[in-house]
Write an enzyme that holds these catalytic residues in place. Structure first.
Site: not given
Length: 346
Positions: A287, A290, A194, A167-168
């Protein structure tokens, strides 16, 4: 925080996002890169929001100089039309981006404003010692294929299936990993990153150009083979299923009720655990948690789970959750994750 945008309207609109946020103070606004560098040096902001297309000094030049002299968390605020520019900025050291429909931020764009506020709050908590090692353009393989890969008439079944969750901070991490993986790899790769739906195809193309593995945005029914990778489309979920014989195929469709994240790393990793004979789960920066349930499924199936270490993870939420649950077989800094997948010693 410092707001950098050549549009006075956008500077005011972004600053207004934080007017009612008691934990965030806008300490300055800049109309171009030169002014932004001066203010960054004087004010030393915790976070910078950055437009990329500006007069005198553009956002890319600003990022190069900033990351060399005063590494600072940067969030790019960019329109959908600047997809390639966004990924170039991430390679230069920006941590994340917020996509806006147009060059001008609409007054009623509540979702975008909430996203900017949430991401600023997130990156403020990131340890500054990550930034001297910011992932920059030119790191790893040069733009273009490392090896010439002729079109294959047949898709060879992968010996391993590597499912990657991120993600991030994930885009630059993935570019670094795939720059090191040779075309001769016996693995197939599936990625849940993401990311907004209008960006995943461009991102897949950028990974494809960076390294030797053939990478594309997944479509329903795609066959997974050795030396092939697929990125899950934004606002969709992807799963691996068994086809005819040893064939492995992908299903791509909308999220289901109960999916906390779309794309869902948990669904992807769980499907890989069920369908692949040698599943490997890789949990990178991001973050939340997941990928935790998916990592549990990979371990239960006898596969291997690799988590990025806190040393290099921009946000240690996703890999940290896996490590705390004792599900990681290996906890490695990003460079060693790339080396492991390149050498493929399970």
């Amino acid at each position: 925080m410092l707001v950098v945008d050549d549009s006075a309207y956008n500077r005011r609109t972004v600053a207004d996002v934080f007017a009612d946020a008691p934990d965030v103070e806008v300490v300055g606004k800049a109309a171009d890169g030169e002014e932004a560098l001066l203010l960054a040096t004087l004010l030393k902001p915790d976070v910078i929001t950055l437009d990329l297309e500006m007069p005198r000094m553009d956002g890319f030049t600003f990022l190069r100089i900033l990351m060399a002299k005063q590494p600072t968390p940067v969030i790019v605020v960019s329109s959908y039309s600047q997809k390639e520019n966004v990924f170039k900025a991430l390679e230069l050291g920006a941590l994340d981006f917020v996509a806006k429909p147009d060059q001008r931020l609409a007054p009623g764009a509540g979702d975008i404003k909430d996203e900017i506020l949430n991401k600023v709050r997130l990156v403020r908590a990131i340890r500054s010692n990550l930034f001297p090692n910011a992932r920059k353009a030119g790191h790893g393989a040069p733009e273009g294929k490392v090896e010439a890969v002729p079109p294959a008439p047949l898709v060879l079944p992968p010996r391993y299936v590597v499912a990657i969750a991120s993600s991030t901070g994930g885009p630059s991490a993935l570019l670094e990993i795939f720059a090191k993986i040779p075309a001769s790899t016996p693995a197939g790769f599936v990625i849940a990153q993401h990311m907004p739906d209008k960006f995943t195809r461009t991102f897949a193309q950028r990974i494809d150009r960076r390294g030797a593995v053939r990478v594309s945005e997944a479509q329903d029914g795609d066959a997974l083979g050795a030396g092939i990778g697929f990125v899950c489309p934004g606002r969709q979920c992807m799963e691996l299923v068994n086809g005819k014989g040893a064939e492995l195929r992908l299903t791509v469709g909308p999220g289901r009720t109960g999916d906390r994240y779309v794309p869902s790393a948990d669904r992807l990793l769980t499907s890989v655990a069920k369908s692949a004979s040698r599943p490997i789960g890789v949990i990178l920066t991001g973050m939340g948690d997941d990928g935790l349930a998916g990592a549990r499924a990979i371990r239960a199936a006898g596969g291997m789970v690799v988590a990025e270490s806190a040393e290099t993870a921009v946000v240690y939420g996703m890999p940290g959750a896996v490590v705390r649950e004792g599900l990681a077989d290996k906890v490695l800094p990003l460079g060693q994750v790339a080396e492991l997948l390149a050498s493929f010693i399970p």
